[in-house]
Design a protein around this motif. Structure first.
Motif, PDB file in Angstrom:
ATOM      1  N   GLY A  10      11.982 -25.182 -21.038  1.00 60.45           N
ATOM      2  CA  GLY A  10      13.149 -25.112 -20.145  1.00 60.45           C
ATOM      3  C   GLY A  10      13.281 -23.711 -19.592  1.00 60.45           C
ATOM      4  O   GLY A  10      13.466 -22.752 -20.352  1.00 60.45           O
ATOM      5  N   SER A  11      13.150 -23.592 -18.246  1.00 59.44           N
ATOM      6  CA  SER A  11      13.086 -22.241 -17.659  1.00 59.44           C
ATOM      7  C   SER A  11      14.325 -21.914 -16.835  1.00 59.44           C
ATOM      8  O   SER A  11      14.248 -21.258 -15.813  1.00 59.44           O
ATOM      9  CB  SER A  11      11.830 -22.132 -16.788  1.00 59.44           C
ATOM     10  OG  SER A  11      11.926 -23.039 -15.709  1.00 59.44           O
ATOM     11  N   GLY A  12      15.499 -22.383 -17.299  1.00 63.92           N
ATOM     12  CA  GLY A  12      16.756 -22.050 -16.606  1.00 63.92           C
ATOM     13  C   GLY A  12      17.255 -20.671 -17.022  1.00 63.92           C
ATOM     14  O   GLY A  12      16.463 -19.808 -17.432  1.00 63.92           O
ATOM     15  N   LEU A  31       5.942 -20.522 -20.563  1.00 62.96           N
ATOM     16  CA  LEU A  31       7.197 -21.091 -20.087  1.00 62.96           C
ATOM     17  C   LEU A  31       6.909 -22.497 -19.577  1.00 62.96           C
ATOM     18  O   LEU A  31       6.078 -22.678 -18.684  1.00 62.96           O
ATOM     19  CB  LEU A  31       7.693 -20.185 -18.956  1.00 62.96           C
ATOM     20  CG  LEU A  31       9.156 -20.108 -18.582  1.00 62.96           C
ATOM     21  CD1 LEU A  31      10.044 -19.954 -19.790  1.00 62.96           C
ATOM     22  CD2 LEU A  31       9.375 -18.935 -17.626  1.00 62.96           C
ATOM     23  N   TYR A  32       7.576 -23.489 -20.192  1.00 63.38           N
ATOM     24  CA  TYR A  32       7.348 -24.886 -19.795  1.00 63.38           C
ATOM     25  C   TYR A  32       8.599 -25.455 -19.136  1.00 63.38           C
ATOM     26  O   TYR A  32       9.722 -25.159 -19.554  1.00 63.38           O
ATOM     27  CB  TYR A  32       6.995 -25.723 -21.045  1.00 63.38           C
ATOM     28  CG  TYR A  32       7.110 -27.210 -20.819  1.00 63.38           C
ATOM     29  CD1 TYR A  32       6.083 -27.936 -20.221  1.00 63.38           C
ATOM     30  CD2 TYR A  32       8.280 -27.895 -21.184  1.00 63.38           C
ATOM     31  CE1 TYR A  32       6.213 -29.309 -19.993  1.00 63.38           C
ATOM     32  CE2 TYR A  32       8.418 -29.260 -20.956  1.00 63.38           C
ATOM     33  CZ  TYR A  32       7.377 -29.953 -20.370  1.00 63.38           C
ATOM     34  OH  TYR A  32       7.506 -31.293 -20.128  1.00 63.38           O
ATOM     35  N   ASP A  33       8.398 -26.252 -18.103  1.00 60.55           N
ATOM     36  CA  ASP A  33       9.516 -26.981 -17.475  1.00 60.55           C
ATOM     37  C   ASP A  33       8.960 -28.261 -16.888  1.00 60.55           C
ATOM     38  O   ASP A  33       7.739 -28.399 -16.728  1.00 60.55           O
ATOM     39  CB  ASP A  33      10.197 -26.115 -16.393  1.00 60.55           C
ATOM     40  CG  ASP A  33      11.681 -26.460 -16.240  1.00 60.55           C
ATOM     41  OD1 ASP A  33      11.986 -27.615 -15.859  1.00 60.55           O
ATOM     42  OD2 ASP A  33      12.531 -25.595 -16.494  1.00 60.55           O
ATOM     43  N   LEU A  98      18.956 -35.901 -24.381  1.00 57.22           N
ATOM     44  CA  LEU A  98      17.799 -35.216 -23.782  1.00 57.22           C
ATOM     45  C   LEU A  98      17.097 -34.334 -24.828  1.00 57.22           C
ATOM     46  O   LEU A  98      15.876 -34.381 -24.991  1.00 57.22           O
ATOM     47  CB  LEU A  98      18.257 -34.368 -22.584  1.00 57.22           C
ATOM     48  CG  LEU A  98      17.173 -33.501 -21.953  1.00 57.22           C
ATOM     49  CD1 LEU A  98      16.125 -34.354 -21.254  1.00 57.22           C
ATOM     50  CD2 LEU A  98      17.775 -32.502 -20.963  1.00 57.22           C
ATOM     51  N   LYS A  99      17.887 -33.563 -25.553  1.00 59.48           N
ATOM     52  CA  LYS A  99      17.280 -32.657 -26.536  1.00 59.48           C
ATOM     53  C   LYS A  99      16.582 -33.446 -27.640  1.00 59.48           C
ATOM     54  O   LYS A  99      15.492 -33.080 -28.088  1.00 59.48           O
ATOM     55  CB  LYS A  99      18.344 -31.720 -27.127  1.00 59.48           C
ATOM     56  CG  LYS A  99      18.751 -30.591 -26.169  1.00 59.48           C
ATOM     57  CD  LYS A  99      19.532 -29.533 -26.916  1.00 59.48           C
ATOM     58  CE  LYS A  99      20.298 -28.574 -26.023  1.00 59.48           C
ATOM     59  NZ  LYS A  99      19.496 -27.538 -25.398  1.00 59.48           N
ATOM     60  N   LYS A 100      17.217 -34.559 -28.082  1.00 55.00           N
ATOM     61  CA  LYS A 100      16.583 -35.378 -29.127  1.00 55.00           C
ATOM     62  C   LYS A 100      15.244 -35.930 -28.631  1.00 55.00           C
ATOM     63  O   LYS A 100      14.260 -35.964 -29.367  1.00 55.00           O
ATOM     64  CB  LYS A 100      17.512 -36.535 -29.525  1.00 55.00           C
ATOM     65  CG  LYS A 100      18.556 -36.098 -30.528  1.00 55.00           C
ATOM     66  CD  LYS A 100      19.503 -37.208 -30.879  1.00 55.00           C
ATOM     67  CE  LYS A 100      18.913 -38.192 -31.871  1.00 55.00           C
ATOM     68  NZ  LYS A 100      19.926 -39.098 -32.398  1.00 55.00           N
TER      69      LYS A 100
HETATM   70  P1  NAI Z   1      19.948 -24.434 -17.255  1.00 53.15           P
HETATM   71  O1  NAI Z   1      20.500 -25.665 -16.658  1.00 53.15           O
HETATM   72  O2  NAI Z   1      20.078 -23.133 -16.526  1.00 53.15           O
HETATM   73  O3  NAI Z   1      18.390 -24.661 -17.577  1.00 53.15           O
HETATM   74  C1  NAI Z   1      17.873 -25.846 -18.122  1.00 53.15           C
HETATM   75  C2  NAI Z   1      16.389 -25.937 -17.779  1.00 53.15           C
HETATM   76  O4  NAI Z   1      15.816 -27.041 -18.480  1.00 53.15           O
HETATM   77  C3  NAI Z   1      16.110 -26.169 -16.281  1.00 53.15           C
HETATM   78  O5  NAI Z   1      15.126 -25.254 -15.855  1.00 53.15           O
HETATM   79  C4  NAI Z   1      15.580 -27.610 -16.238  1.00 53.15           C
HETATM   80  O6  NAI Z   1      14.636 -27.818 -15.194  1.00 53.15           O
HETATM   81  C5  NAI Z   1      14.930 -27.709 -17.606  1.00 53.15           C
HETATM   82  N1  NAI Z   1      14.721 -29.070 -18.090  1.00 53.15           N
HETATM   83  C6  NAI Z   1      15.472 -30.180 -17.876  1.00 53.15           C
HETATM   84  N2  NAI Z   1      14.914 -31.237 -18.510  1.00 53.15           N
HETATM   85  C7  NAI Z   1      13.798 -30.782 -19.132  1.00 53.15           C
HETATM   86  C8  NAI Z   1      12.801 -31.395 -19.936  1.00 53.15           C
HETATM   87  N3  NAI Z   1      12.832 -32.683 -20.235  1.00 53.15           N
HETATM   88  N4  NAI Z   1      11.789 -30.618 -20.398  1.00 53.15           N
HETATM   89  C9  NAI Z   1      11.744 -29.294 -20.102  1.00 53.15           C
HETATM   90  N5  NAI Z   1      12.656 -28.671 -19.346  1.00 53.15           N
HETATM   91  C10 NAI Z   1      13.673 -29.411 -18.861  1.00 53.15           C
HETATM   92  O7  NAI Z   1      20.629 -24.321 -18.714  1.00 53.15           O
HETATM   93  P2  NAI Z   1      20.914 -23.001 -19.569  1.00 53.15           P
HETATM   94  O8  NAI Z   1      22.233 -22.422 -19.197  1.00 53.15           O
HETATM   95  O9  NAI Z   1      19.710 -22.134 -19.541  1.00 53.15           O
HETATM   96  O10 NAI Z   1      21.108 -23.621 -21.044  1.00 53.15           O
HETATM   97  C11 NAI Z   1      20.007 -24.008 -21.847  1.00 53.15           C
HETATM   98  C12 NAI Z   1      20.466 -24.148 -23.294  1.00 53.15           C
HETATM   99  O11 NAI Z   1      20.939 -22.878 -23.765  1.00 53.15           O
HETATM  100  C13 NAI Z   1      21.618 -25.134 -23.505  1.00 53.15           C
HETATM  101  O12 NAI Z   1      21.421 -25.826 -24.710  1.00 53.15           O
HETATM  102  C14 NAI Z   1      22.826 -24.245 -23.594  1.00 53.15           C
HETATM  103  O13 NAI Z   1      23.866 -24.803 -24.355  1.00 53.15           O
HETATM  104  C15 NAI Z   1      22.225 -23.044 -24.322  1.00 53.15           C
HETATM  105  N6  NAI Z   1      22.982 -21.807 -24.128  1.00 53.15           N
HETATM  106  C16 NAI Z   1      23.471 -21.485 -22.886  1.00 53.15           C
HETATM  107  C17 NAI Z   1      24.229 -20.336 -22.702  1.00 53.15           C
HETATM  108  C18 NAI Z   1      24.770 -19.997 -21.339  1.00 53.15           C
HETATM  109  O14 NAI Z   1      25.668 -19.160 -21.278  1.00 53.15           O
HETATM  110  N7  NAI Z   1      24.264 -20.578 -20.268  1.00 53.15           N
HETATM  111  C19 NAI Z   1      24.495 -19.406 -23.834  1.00 53.15           C
HETATM  112  C20 NAI Z   1      23.873 -19.812 -25.082  1.00 53.15           C
HETATM  113  C21 NAI Z   1      23.159 -20.979 -25.210  1.00 53.15           C
END
Ligand code: NAI
Length: 316
Positions: A10-12, A31-33, A98-100
């Protein structure tokens, strides 16, 4: 740990930050997405951030931005992505199903030594990992946004996690310059959000009861409590604000209990109070991307300065 190879799933926002933190530590990162476009954007964004950090002298680690960038590669095939990985950090959207699904895919392709770690903010390890063949290798490593400047990582094991996995994760986080803490058992909200929600709910009640305005409430934290909390926690605060903890309790226990017994119920976080707080916050920072973005940039600059100060003061 010397041969640690890291895969980020996940590269968000958070995945990018982890990639930067691991690359700063000198680790090779894959980095995988699911979408190539997402990875292209992530790499561009990481490059931009690293260059800016290098120019302003805030790039972490001993390697140049170019050398750190060269450590990061991208991949859209999960099997290829985890090949040779010894630590996998999952950073997909906060959605249990999704995570599971992702962890059961990983469960099928990983070996018995890799650590499977999740960035989840609030999903309990027992919800995420129960039933996996490799449950002993699973753990939550919850970062704080933005992880590049706020180093805390909450390490939360599943009841079946092997203690050596907790120790290895802790050591790895230390090695990359983060500040890990270990939870002995899982609990809703972990620790950071439990503390944060306690503060938010009392803030909400005080504003709701008309005791203080929303903007003044925030000043109580930013120019009051928050000044010391960046250096010492609430327990050490007690210790220093009297002649030690026991003396503090002797002096303040009755007063604290008196105040705490006046706290109200859990707020609804809706209705008139929500409107009032929303209006006050929006007057200060309009809730549109341009203004929110500019304020976030300012916040991150403040955090960079604070990180620098903390390093100078050797506060830990
Ligand atoms: P985001 O929405 O910015 O990034 C999620 C990424 O996952 C996207 O690049 C998407 O394309 C990718 N993705 C979706 N389905 C996928 C799959 N099946 N396989 C691989 N990649 C996939 O989300 P963000 O904010 O980066 O959050 C990620 C995790 O980090 C969440 O669990 C969140 O709760 C946790 N987190 C977030 C914080 C924040 O402030 N944003 C702080 C601490 C933890």
């Amino acid at each position: 740990m010397e041969s640690t190879r890291v895969t980020i799933v996940g590269s968000g926002l958070i995945g990018r930050s982890w990639a930067m933190v691991f690359a700063a530590g000198g680790f090779k990162v894959k980095l995988y997405d699911i979408a190539q476009q997402q990875l292209t954007t992530a790499l561009e964004n990481i490059r931009k951030q690293m260059k800016e950090l290098e120019e302003s002298g805030f790039l972490k680690g001993t390697l140049s931005a170019e050398k750190q960038l060269a450590l990061i590669s991208v991949c859209t095939d999960l099997k290829d992505a985890v090949e040779g990985a010894t630590f996998i950090q999952e950073c997909t959207p906060e959605n249990l199903d999704l995570k599971k699904k992702i962890f059961s895919q990983l469960d099928l392709i990983v070996d018995d030594s890799v650590i499977l770690s999740s960035s989840t903010s609030c999903l309990l390890p027992s919800k995420l990992f129960t039933g996996l063949k490799h449950v002993k290798q699973c753990i939550v490593s919850h970062p704080v946004n933005p992880p590049y400047f706020v180093p805390l990582v909450e390490i939360v094991p599943h009841p079946e996690t092997d203690p050596s996995v907790t120790e290895r994760t802790y050591a790895l986080m230390k090695k990359i310059g983060q500040s890990p803490v270990k939870l002995n058992r899982e609990i809703e909200g972990f620790v950071l959000n439990r503390l944060q929600y306690a503060v938010i709910s009392e803030a909400w009640r005080l504003v709701g009861e008309g005791v203080i305005s929303p903007t003044d409430l925030d000043v109580v934290m930013s120019d009051g409590l928050g000044m010391r909390y960046a250096f010492i926690g609430p327990l050490e605060t007690m210790h220093l604000n009297a002649e030690g903890i026991s003396n503090y309790c002797e002096r303040y226990r009755e007063g604290m209990k008196l105040v705490l017994n006046t706290f109200g119920p859990v707020p609804e976080f809706s209705g008139e109070i929500e409107q009032k707080i929303s209006q006050a916050m929006s007057e200060k920072v309009p809730a549109v991307p341009k203004h929110l973005g500019a304020r976030r940039e300012w916040r991150d600059d403040c955090l960079i300065g604070l990180a620098k100060l903390k390093k100078q003061m050797k506060s830990n």
